[in-house]
Scaffold this motif. Structure first.
Motif: not given
Lengths: 130, 401
Positions: B286, B306, B389, B399
């Motif tokens: 990610h 992310e 997260w 996501f």
């Protein structure tokens, strides 16, 4: 001069009370990802004492340090005391924060208040008036 | 890498570079021996004048300009301000008050344009798309009869994307519109020939190519009218008053001479190291590279990760001896993350988790691997206690990367 005090860097590098309490009595989350800061606090309360506290934070160094310090200030303390916790107390305990980072300490205060709100709403009572 | 020696990897060369020995030497010589005022007629002054003009010749040669087309300024910001103000002044006199630029320019350009808007100019900021590149056909459609200036940066300072400068210049030339480019990140790093690229004005800053801070230059093609920002004496052909910083100019010329002489080998090495870095960081789940993968500066790597925030990433990398930068709000001192990342369509949530690593010419494969290892570890660590997260992993939120 460094950006942050040694206390801030210590709490940032070695944050206290990081993690999750699965069977928490109160959980509070404040901030949003758009602004770049989110704090989540988990409280375990026995009687009127905060027996355990954990946090998770998405944010800058001072946000992580403020969360860590705030948990230290309320752990093992009576709920009534935690309700009185101010952002100023958090910032002072960290030997100060840069002016534009004071909102991180505000967020820490709000996260704890939010977790306590959750605790009271689960219990169906309100904090006693002083 | 040995445990006992603290690692120090300077990977923020887009912010500034370490001065080269040649630049320092050149400056010291001038400061010690050639302290005269270039405007004075006695020999100490005239010696300084000679150094100044020699530097002007050398700098002009690197970009295939004439010495008379080079104006020394205090740096890139001043050069940007002066170029844009000059074109605007010419435009105003001709009744042309439309300026075209892009959404991800440096603030020296964007803030000058904002000011001009308040003075009656109309500004169109072109889209730079997800890959961080201007489209020439879109520019063609954006140019109007009353357009007096197109200003597009040569290479972006955050994501490193290199714009189709030659084609932009061609379109502007054909339409009779002045073309300025902020080449602060490009000079000394990629070949620039102002004639071949159809550039009317170009801004440059010495400290981005191992020269001193506080000095730069504006290239203005012969025939382009230049307006003064600073009034006073007749220095710089009457276009920029104030006694010249001869030592800094000499340092700039020495730095540029050196970096230009090694440009192709430097670029080849840095491109290889950059690609190694990109390949390594892409393995982080990610994550996403910002800006086109190949049309970018040899030294620039910029990623979004992310679920984490950039400032905490930078602080922990600093603890591990890596100097980097981020476009997060916390590092910009404002509530918004980098306008460059927003311009390429990154939403706030991921723009806060950005990391820019701009490697230098002397970077080694070992250092690149050290950066990959440490960035990977720090991202993983910060994610381990990030509520964002946690929500992404549990499926509570989706996501983005």
């Amino acid at each position: 001069m460094a950006l942050y005090s040694e206390k801030v860097m210590d709490h940032f590098r070695n944050p206290r009370n990081v993690g999750v309490i699965e069977d928490a009595d109160g959980v509070g989350e404040v901030g949003n990802a758009k602004c770049g800061d989110i704090m989540k606090m988990y409280l375990k309360i026995d009687g009127d004492i905060i027996s355990d506290v954990k946090f998770e934070t998405f944010g800058c160094g001072s946000a992580i340090a403020s969360s860590s310090m705030a948990t230290e200030l309320i752990k093992g303390r009576p709920v009534a005391e935690a309700l009185e916790l101010t952002n100023k107390a958090v910032a002072e305990a960290l030997d100060g924060l840069p002016a534009y980072k004071m909102h991180c300490s505000v967020l820490a205060e709000e996260a704890i208040k939010s977790a306590l709100d959750d605790y009271y709403s689960r219990k169906g009572t309100a904090p006693e008036e002083k | 890498m040995s445990e006992s020696v603290r690692t120090e990897i300077y990977a923020d060369n887009a912010a500034t570079t370490r001065m080269s020995d040649a630049a320092i030497e050149a400056m010291l010589t001038v400061m010690k021996e050639q302290y005269g005022n270039p405007s004075s007629l006695y020999s100490v002054g005239q010696n300084a004048k000679e150094i100044l003009e020699k530097a002007r010749e050398e700098i002009a040669e690197v970009i295939n300009a004439s010495p008379s087309e080079i104006i020394f300024t205090s740096g890139g910001s001043e050069a940007d301000n002066q170029a844009i103000r000059s074109a605007a002044e010419t435009g105003r006199k001709a009744g042309k008050m439309h300026i075209i630029s892009t959404a991800f320019e440096h603030h020296a350009v964007l803030h000058t344009l904002k000011k001009l808007e308040s003075e009656g100019f109309e500004v169109t900021l072109m889209d730079v798309h997800e890959d961080g590149l201007v489209r020439v056909d879109e520019l063609e459609k954006t140019i109007r009869d009353d357009t007096c200036l197109v200003t597009v940066m040569f290479a972006n300072n955050e994501i490193g994307t290199i714009q189709p400068i030659k084609e932009i210049g061609e379109v502007c030339r054909a339409k009779g519109v002045l073309f300025h480019t902020d080449a602060v990140q490009a000079v000394g790093h990629v070949p620039i020939d102002v004639k071949e690229l159809n550039i009317d004005m170009l801004s440059s800053s010495a400290h981005k190519f191992h020269g001193p801070k506080g000095i730069g230059f504006l290239y203005a093609r012969r025939g382009v009218r230049i307006t003064n920002l600073i009034e006073g004496g007749a220095q710089e052909g009457g276009k920029r008053a104030g006694t010249e910083n001869v030592a800094a100019v000499a340092g700039m010329a020495a730095a540029l001479r050196e970096t230009a002489s090694r440009m192709s080998e430097n670029a080849a090495h840095m491109t290889e190291m950059r690609d190694r870095l990109i390949d390594g960081l892409e393995k982080i789940p990610h994550s996403a590279l910002n800006g086109d993968r190949t049309k970018r500066l040899p030294g620039n790597t910029n990623f979004c990760f992310e679920g984490i925030e950039g400032e905490s990433l930078l602080l922990l990398l600093d603890d591990r001896g890596i100097c980097a930068s981020s476009g997060s709000a916390c590092t910009s001192g404002s509530l918004d993350p980098s306008h460059v990342l927003l311009a390429i369509g990154r939403v706030h949530d991921v723009a806060h988790g950005s990391l820019r690593l701009t490697i230098g010419e002397d970077v080694t494969a070992e250092e690149v691997d050290y950066m990959i290892k440490n960035v990977t570890e720090v991202v993983e660590y910060l994610r381990s206690f990030s509520p964002v997260w946690r929500d992404l992993m549990s499926g509570k939120t989706q996501f983005i990367l």
